[in-house]
Design an enzyme around this catalytic site. Structure first.
Site, short mmCIF file in Angstrom:
data_model
loop_
_atom_site.label_atom_id
_atom_site.label_comp_id
_atom_site.label_asym_id
_atom_site.label_seq_id
_atom_site.Cartn_x
_atom_site.Cartn_y
_atom_site.Cartn_z
N CYS A 100 37.13 37.34 49.79
CA CYS A 100 37.25 38.77 50.05
C CYS A 100 38.54 39.34 49.46
CB CYS A 100 37.13 39.07 51.53
SG CYS A 100 38.39 38.26 52.52
N ARG A 147 38.08 41.06 1.57
CA ARG A 147 37.92 41.61 2.92
C ARG A 147 38.18 40.57 4.01
NH1 ARG A 147 33.96 46.06 2.92
NH2 ARG A 147 33.86 46.76 0.78
N ARG A 189 26.78 44.67 11.40
CA ARG A 189 27.32 43.95 12.56
C ARG A 189 26.78 44.60 13.83
NH1 ARG A 189 33.54 46.07 11.81
NH2 ARG A 189 33.04 48.25 11.82
N ARG A 244 37.59 41.31 60.44
CA ARG A 244 38.82 40.53 60.55
C ARG A 244 39.70 41.12 61.63
NH1 ARG A 244 42.85 40.51 55.64
NH2 ARG A 244 43.40 42.53 56.49
N GLY A 263 39.06 47.46 12.09
CA GLY A 263 40.25 48.12 11.56
C GLY A 263 41.56 47.40 11.84
N TYR A 265 28.97 33.86 48.87
CA TYR A 265 29.00 35.26 48.44
C TYR A 265 30.40 35.65 47.96
CZ TYR A 265 31.43 36.18 52.83
OH TYR A 265 32.34 36.16 53.84
N GLU A 316 43.80 31.65 53.39
CA GLU A 316 44.70 32.40 52.51
C GLU A 316 46.11 31.83 52.53
OE1 GLU A 316 44.55 36.52 53.73
OE2 GLU A 316 44.36 36.00 55.83
N LYS A 340 31.60 39.09 9.16
CA LYS A 340 31.22 39.75 7.91
C LYS A 340 30.61 38.74 6.94
CE LYS A 340 33.86 43.14 6.84
NZ LYS A 340 35.31 43.33 6.88
N GLY A 371 40.90 34.48 51.21
CA GLY A 371 41.71 35.69 50.98
C GLY A 371 42.61 35.39 49.80
N THR A 372 42.08 35.63 48.62
CA THR A 372 42.81 35.18 47.43
C THR A 372 43.99 36.09 47.07
OG1 THR A 372 40.98 36.17 46.23
CG2 THR A 372 41.05 33.77 46.34
N ASN A 373 44.11 37.23 47.75
CA ASN A 373 45.33 38.03 47.53
C ASN A 373 46.51 37.25 48.09
OD1 ASN A 373 43.62 40.04 46.63
ND2 ASN A 373 43.62 41.14 48.58
N ASP A 374 46.39 36.87 49.36
CA ASP A 374 47.49 36.12 49.97
C ASP A 374 47.58 34.71 49.40
OD1 ASP A 374 49.05 37.62 51.83
OD2 ASP A 374 47.19 37.96 52.93
N SER A 392 36.41 32.52 54.65
CA SER A 392 36.44 33.54 53.60
C SER A 392 37.80 33.42 52.91
CB SER A 392 36.26 34.93 54.19
OG SER A 392 36.35 35.88 53.16
N MET A 412 42.54 44.25 10.79
CA MET A 412 43.09 43.44 9.70
C MET A 412 42.91 44.18 8.37
SD MET A 412 42.05 39.66 10.88
CE MET A 412 40.37 40.05 11.19
N HIS A 466 49.79 47.55 49.21
CA HIS A 466 49.05 48.46 50.08
C HIS A 466 48.37 49.58 49.29
CE1 HIS A 466 48.20 50.90 53.58
NE2 HIS A 466 48.52 51.90 52.82
N ARG A 514 38.83 45.38 57.26
CA ARG A 514 40.26 45.21 57.57
C ARG A 514 40.55 46.12 58.75
NH1 ARG A 514 40.93 45.02 51.54
NH2 ARG A 514 42.25 43.23 51.03
C1 PEP Z 1 43.55 38.55 51.01
O1 PEP Z 1 44.67 38.17 51.33
O2 PEP Z 1 42.96 38.20 49.97
C2 PEP Z 1 42.85 39.53 51.85
C3 PEP Z 1 41.62 39.90 51.58
O3 PEP Z 1 43.56 40.07 52.88
P1 PEP Z 1 44.62 41.27 52.70
O4 PEP Z 1 44.51 41.75 51.29
O5 PEP Z 1 44.22 42.31 53.68
O6 PEP Z 1 45.89 40.59 53.03
MG MG Z 2 45.32 38.52 53.36
#
Ligand code: PEP
Ligand code: MG
Length: 896
Positions: free
Chosen positions: A845, A96, A340, A624, A105, A865, A759, A26, A780-783, A778, A107, A462, A568
């Site tokens: 992935c 103000r 703004r 996979r 809105g 990628y 992973e 402002k 597997g950033t979940n695991d 690749s 503050m 899952h 998968r």
């Molecule tokens: C992971 O682990 O990131 C992955 C892609 O495999 P999943 O989720 O099937 O274990």
């Molecule tokens: Mg995995």
């Protein structure tokens, strides 16, 4: 302390646009407008640095600040020839808030400051308008009482309602001056009674208290929550702007309004806004009176309207962005109080960016950066109508909150099992599948449902992963929801929801509502396609999809995927006729039985691969090998026990009874304490080699079959959950032997690659050795997140809400990649892998591949990628373009 106060007025300002961080949005825009010669009431801005210092000193003003304020106040007074507290010519100011990014809105603001029992009389005399002066005074006391003295606003509102009733009028402007005088006396009574002190009459004391209160409003719970949601740092502080009041409530030729240079809902290039005659800004905000459309101003005051049109065009050209402008007309004279960059709907953001580029206002890079990738979610999935959602909340319809696992919104009748979901959906009903958690048996029901609610699980559990892939809205880890499958009901707080009742889910916020909330359906506009194409021209990071079926592959291609980064294969077994064969394969007594079951699955697998390869003709496909956490595929022990007990009691079907006993022994033998860290991934493939052999054969037979049709395919066969060089070496050799055997049998040449997922943290650390066999990686950033943090993907819902609420974790690491921990392992894995195999193809992935900040990270660390669910592809494409543009801009700054 550096200079803390910056003046603006008389066509000149000390500040300007680039000083946004110091003067707040402002403050710097008022300065900029002043410099542009746009009519702005004069004033001065106290810097955000002063605010930060104020907090450092435990809510005490920095040394010298007050003297600087007094100096600027004098300058303001002489500019206007008015004086704060002067009986006849009293200056009135607004105080103000204004942070460096707009927090609409959140503050506080105080208007009409400077009024007291003396100056109100002078103001009445000067404006020849008693009613106006007393109206300002009553507004000031209520606002000051609320913002500065911390009194309940409702107490003031109650008295105003009583006054209106007593005067026999409906609206505020009809309340006569005498009644307002009486109201002021009663308001002062409230202040005396609640604070034990009279309402402060000294305008300098009013000013000092108001400045402190606006500083403090940075830390009110509303503002703090807003910052948390929008990732705004808590240590920025707010600037405070003190500016001369102009009055929109001086009669019929005065008023106040808000206009947008383009339609914030659609992005259409049209002047859009509202105007309220004889009112102050707070009346518009409070929604007490219904404003007229801005065109009404044209009829009332054509000159003012034309002036406003010219100014808004100028501001939009100057800022090269859609503006949200606040203005006041005081007895026929126009003043701008704020401009703004306007907040806008996601679709409007896309349209405005593309059209402004075409109009030559901005370049393509700026157009791309104008659209937050994450906001595309609103265009790719249904969302709730915000008014209807607000209505549901106001009616107490919010039942529970879980983890927002898959974006979108849905409403439908509650069902508690997958079969019923399918049945009801076939009958034309919209259903929401509610489960304690989901398993592969639920997949058909999930597919038939509009949305999924699971009381357990985390965002990569899952249910969540499957729902994201389907583009279905999903909430998991809703700990306050108790699902009673037997009674076909769930309880949330005191509410019991039975099968057939309607609920609504917001998969973006995690909220569960009772009843139906109206939905707005998604649409991919032509402008979005254009914007994404521009992004594709800029990005260097590839974008692939996680897809498990030919349909998903086709969808992924439509959304712009350049390949599949993850099939998968266990998801290919979710169909009803396949699950029993998979169970047979897993629970087989010996190798022969396992091979037999695997052989029965082979034709299914081969057909699926053929479909996927055809859909992705010419593009890479990473398949996979099987990685099922076993518990997801085994029958539930309690279900088996129940059936066994029933048959036993009835003394019927001895054959089935025997079969059940065998299955129960098997299930017990395979049961694991921690299936996520158990017999899965390549551990399963190594101990039961028949399974991977069958899969590799199916992949290669499919590849040969489609090659014969002229389809171009180069399968990338991926080993899951590798942690050691031994595992990699063995699975590589197993895979190669079968693949080459198929090629020899068919006499065909098909190029293929064998690589691995990274992973398990250990795999990242020994990536240089793993890359001796693995031809690609690749992540597997979940695991990898699960194992780096040691948080079970399935159980994080138990403690994550607490962690987030108490800021023990800044964000859910399963959603936004933890760059300093998990990301460090990714960095190490890439560096070591490419040391052995320079230029190696490396992707991601895990679900992070569709999350903008994580995608930018993947670009920075040199991945080839990212791969995400088909519905996230547009987000990944745009985020990848952002990453490249930001990197280039940062480089330009460093080189400059
Ligand atoms: C992971 O682990 O990131 C992955 C892609 O495999 P999943 O989720 O099937 O274990
Ligand atoms: Mg995995």
């Amino acid at each position: 302390m550096a200079k803390c106060v910056y003046f603006f007025g008389n066509g000149k300002a000390e500040g300007s646009s680039p000083m946004r961080n110091l003067l707040g949005g402002k403050g710097c825009d008022l300065a900029e407008m002043t410099n542009l010669g746009i009519p702005v009431p004069p004033g001065f801005t106290i810097t955000t640095e002063a605010c930060v210092e104020y907090f450092k000193r435990k809510n005490r003003s920095p040394d010298g600040l007050w003297d600087e304020v007094l100096g600027h106040l004098q300058r303001l007074e002489s500019t206007l020839n008015l004086r704060l507290g002067d009986r006849e010519r009293s200056l009135l100011v607004s105080v103000r808030s204004g942070a460096r990014v707009s927090m609409p809105g959140m503050m506080d603001t105080v208007l009409n400051l400077g009024l007291n029992d003396q100056t109100v009389i002078g103001l009445a005399r000067r404006t020849k308008n008693d009613r106006f002066a007393w109206d300002c005074y009553r507004r000031f006391i209520a606002m000051f009482g609320d913002v500065v003295l911390g009194l309940e606003r409702s107490a003031f509102e109650r008295l105003l309602d009583e006054t209106k009733a007593g005067a026999g009028v409906q609206t505020d402007p009809e309340v006569p001056a005498e009644a307002l005088m009486d109201l002021v006396a009663r308001y002062k009574g409230i202040v005396q009674e609640k604070t034990g002190r009279a309402f402060p009459q000294d305008p300098l004391e009013q000013l000092r208290l108001a400045v402190d209160a606006v500083f403090n409003s940075w830390n009110n719970p509303r503002a703090a929550a807003y910052r948390r949601i929008h990732g705004i740092p808590h240590d920025w502080g707010t600037a405070v702007t003190v500016m001369a009041m102009v009055f929109g409530n001086l009669g019929e030729n005065s008023g106040t309004g808000v206009v947008f240079t383009r339609d914030p809902a659609t992005g259409e290039r049209r002047f859009f806004g509202e105007f309220l005659v004889n009112a102050q800004g707070e009346d518009v905000v409070a929604g007490i009176r219904t404003p007229e459309p801005i065109t009404a101003l044209k009829a009332r005051a054509p000159q003012v309207y034309d002036e406003l049109i010219a100014i808004k065009d100028r501001l939009e050209r100057h800022y090269r962005d859609m503006q949200d402008i606040e203005f006041t007309v005081q007895e026929g004279t126009l003043y701008l109080l704020q401009t703004r960059s306007g907040k806008r709907a996601a679709g409007a953001a896309v349209r405005i960016a593309v059209e402004m580029m075409r109009e030559g206002l901005i370049d393509k890079d700026t157009a791309l950066l104008r659209v937050e990738p994450g906001r595309l979610n609103e265009l790719l999935h249904p969302i709730f109508d915000s008014t209807d959602k607000a209505r549901a909340i106001a009616k107490g319809g919010l039942l529970a909150k879980g983890l927002p696992a898959a974006p979108g919104a849905a409403a439908g009748r509650v069902v508690f099992d997958a079969d019923r979901a399918v049945e009801w959906a076939k009958g034309g009903q919209k259903v929401i599948l509610v489960r304690p958690e989901t398993s592969p048996e639920d997949v058909a029901g999930m597919h038939a449902a509009q949305g999924i609610l699971a009381s357990r699980g985390g965002r990569t559990s899952h249910a969540a992963v499957v729902a994201v892939g389907m583009g279905k809205c999903c909430i998991v880890g809703a700990g306050d929801v108790f699902v009673d499958e037997e009674r076909r009901a769930f309880q949330a707080g005191r509410t019991i929801v039975r099968e057939g009742d309607i609920i609504s889910l917001d998969g973006t916020s995690g909220e569960v509502f009772l009843g139906a909330i109206e939905l707005i359906e998604p649409s991919i506009s032509g402008e979005l396609q254009v914007l994404l194409k521009w992004g594709d021209e800029r990005r260097t990071l590839g974008v692939r999809a996680n897809a498990d079926t030919p349909d998903d592959a086709m969808k992924a291609r439509q959304y712009g995927a350049e390949g599949i980064g993850l099939v998968r294969t266990e998801h290919m077994f979710f169909q009803a006729e396949r699950i029993p064969i998979v169970r047979e394969m897993i629970m087989a007594k010996d190798t022969l039985a396992r091979r037999k079951a695997a052989e029965r699955l082979l034709p299914f697998q081969r057909e699926d691969f053929i479909g996927i390869f055809r859909a992705m003709d010419g593009l890479p496909v990473t398949v996979r090998l099987l990685d099922p956490p076993l518990h997801e595929f085994l029958p539930r022990y309690t279900d088996l026990l129940e059936e066994h007990t029933r048959l036993d009691a009835l003394r019927i079907n001895p054959g089935r009874l025997k079969e059940l006993e065998e299955i129960m022994v098997n299930v017990r033998a395979l049961q694991e304490f921690n299936p996520m860290l158990g017999h899965r991934g390549c551990r399963l493939g190594i101990t039961f080699p028949e399974i991977y052999d069958m899969q590799v054969r199916a992949i290669m037979e499919a590849a040969c079959a489609v090659t014969r049709e002229g389809v171009r395919v180069e399968p990338e066969i991926m080993i899951p959950l590798t942690g050691t060089v031994g595992e990699m070496k063995l699975t590589y050799e197993m895979t190669k032997a079968v693949a080459d055997a198929v090629l020899a049998e068919t006499g065909m040449t098909v190029k293929y690659l064998i690589g691995t997922m990274i992973e398990v943290p250990r795999a990242a650390l020994v990536a240089d050795q793993i890359a001796q066999q693995a031809e690609f990686f690749s992540f597997g950033t979940n695991d990898l997140t699960q194992m780096t943090f040691g948080y079970s993907r399935d159980d994080i819902g138990k403690f994550l809400p607490h962690y987030l609420e108490h800021e023990i974790l800044p964000v859910d690491p399963f959603v936004i990649l933890d760059q300093e921990g998990v990301g460090e392992l990714v960095r190490i894995g890439i560096e070591r892998g490419r040391k052995t195999r320079p230029g190696m193809k490396i992707g991601i992935c895990g679900e992070h591949g569709g999350e903008p900040a994580s995608v930018e990270f993947c670009h920075r660390v040199g991945m080839t990628y990212v791969s995400s669910s088909p519905f996230m592809i547009p987000i990944s494409r745009l985020a990848a373009a952002h990453a490249r543009i930001k990197e280039e801009r940062a480089r330009e700054v460093t080189n400059a």
